[in-house]
Enzyme design. Structure first.
Site, PDB file in Angstrom:
ATOM      1  N   CYS A  45      -0.910  16.630  -5.291  1.00 45.34           N
ATOM      2  CA  CYS A  45      -0.372  15.414  -5.709  1.00 45.34           C
ATOM      3  C   CYS A  45      -1.134  14.516  -6.540  1.00 45.34           C
ATOM      4  O   CYS A  45      -2.356  14.162  -5.982  1.00 45.34           O
ATOM      5  CB  CYS A  45       0.130  14.705  -4.768  1.00 45.34           C
ATOM      6  SG  CYS A  45       1.033  13.029  -5.388  1.00 45.34           S
TER       7      CYS A  45
ATOM      8  N   HIS B 152       2.258   4.696  -2.645  1.00 43.01           N
ATOM      9  CA  HIS B 152       1.563   5.734  -1.713  1.00 43.01           C
ATOM     10  C   HIS B 152       1.237   4.841  -0.549  1.00 43.01           C
ATOM     11  O   HIS B 152       0.951   3.713  -0.621  1.00 43.01           O
ATOM     12  CB  HIS B 152       0.524   6.235  -2.276  1.00 43.01           C
ATOM     13  CG  HIS B 152       0.682   7.219  -3.429  1.00 43.01           C
ATOM     14  ND1 HIS B 152       0.831   8.643  -3.614  1.00 43.01           N
ATOM     15  CD2 HIS B 152       1.009   6.949  -5.032  1.00 43.01           C
ATOM     16  CE1 HIS B 152       1.286   9.088  -4.634  1.00 43.01           C
ATOM     17  NE2 HIS B 152       1.284   8.141  -5.677  1.00 43.01           N
TER      18      HIS B 152
END
Length: 276
Positions: A216, A158
């Site tokens: 998410c 990420h």
């Protein structure tokens, strides 16, 4: 099923596993010629846990981990009678995760997932960095736009960016560019995060291999970890993460260093998919 709007198609593969899962993911996820989804999740048997998750993005690529999908699996296996446990171990590409199910009158309404400890070493995220230390708000320039990116892995990579306001341009134009930026050797999920207060954040995400999704789970966890590292929220309390599809609650526990995610899991429909 969906978890806070992050919708996947789930296959009960505990008895037999289709051989063409990547191809199925592409076909079934197509909104015009298939069912339409963010991807495909197969619930498989495991030799090391109660169940195994294999998760495929809408483009057929296999992902290591999905927080929202893991919650939905917890609801699936309990509500459909595949287990009577309220603490379920799940094998994923990012290791074994523990699901704590919260049933009400025999039906799971929410699930808390022990997501494990965040991975912050740049080489392991992976994200390129001038230092071997955690990449916190490190400057990066793409198409003449300068970003400060914090790299975090929750089993998948990420890049978290803090902004004053989240815009469509950031998510839909800059998101796909940053996903494949050279600093991310295995691509990355890109989160744009606005700080509401010391216990609340707002987030939109461009997911690797899928595009923008309504939620998410790993991204919510990574965003909270990044916010704590940047001293934008408090670590000693649960953080509310506001997503397009709903709300998740994230806590990075100082005692264990593990991140815990709590959120809903919802059935939408059942059906038969015909393969031609």
């Amino acid at each position: 099923m969906h978890g806070a709007g992050n919708d996947y198609i789930y296959l009960d593969a505990t008895s037999s596993i289709p051989a063409n899962l990547p191809e199925l993911a592409i076909k079934m996820s197509d909104v015009h010629f298939g069912i339409g989804s963010d991807g495909l999740v197969a619930i498989c048997p495991s030799e090391v846990a109660d169940f195994r998750m294999r998760m495929f993005n809408a483009d057929g690529s296999e992902a290591e981990m999905c927080g929202n999908a893991s919650r939905c699996i917890g609801k699936f296996v309990y509500d459909r009678g595949l287990t009577t446990k309220t603490e379920v171990s799940l094998e994923t590409g990012a290791g074994i995760k523990i699901l704590h199910l919260h049933p009400v009158d025999g039906v799971v309404e929410s699930v808390t997932v022990d997501m494990g400890a965040p991975i912050l070493t740049p080489d392991l995220v992976p994200v390129s960095s001038a230092s071997s230390e955690v990449r916190i708000a490190e400057p990066f320039e793409s198409d003449d736009i300068r970003y400060q990116i914090t790299g975090v892995s929750m089993g998948n990579p990420h890049g978290v960016i803090f902004v004053d306001q989240i815009t469509d341009r950031q998510v839909l134009v800059e998101g796909p560019r940053l996903e494949v930026a050279e600093i991310f050797p295995r691509k990355a999920n890109i989160e744009f995060v606005r700080i509401v207060d010391r216990h609340t954040i707002e987030m939109r995400v461009w997911e690797r291999g899928t595009g923008e999704t309504f939620a998410c789970g790993t991204g919510a966890c990574a965003s909270v970890v990044a916010a704590i590292l940047n001293d934008l929220v408090d670590r000693d309390a649960e953080v509310e993460v506001r997503l397009r599809g709903g709300i998740l609650h994230i806590k990075w526990d100082p005692a264990t260093d593990h991140v815990f995610m709590t959120g809903p899991a919802t059935f939408v429909c059942d059906g038969v998919f015909y393969i031609y």
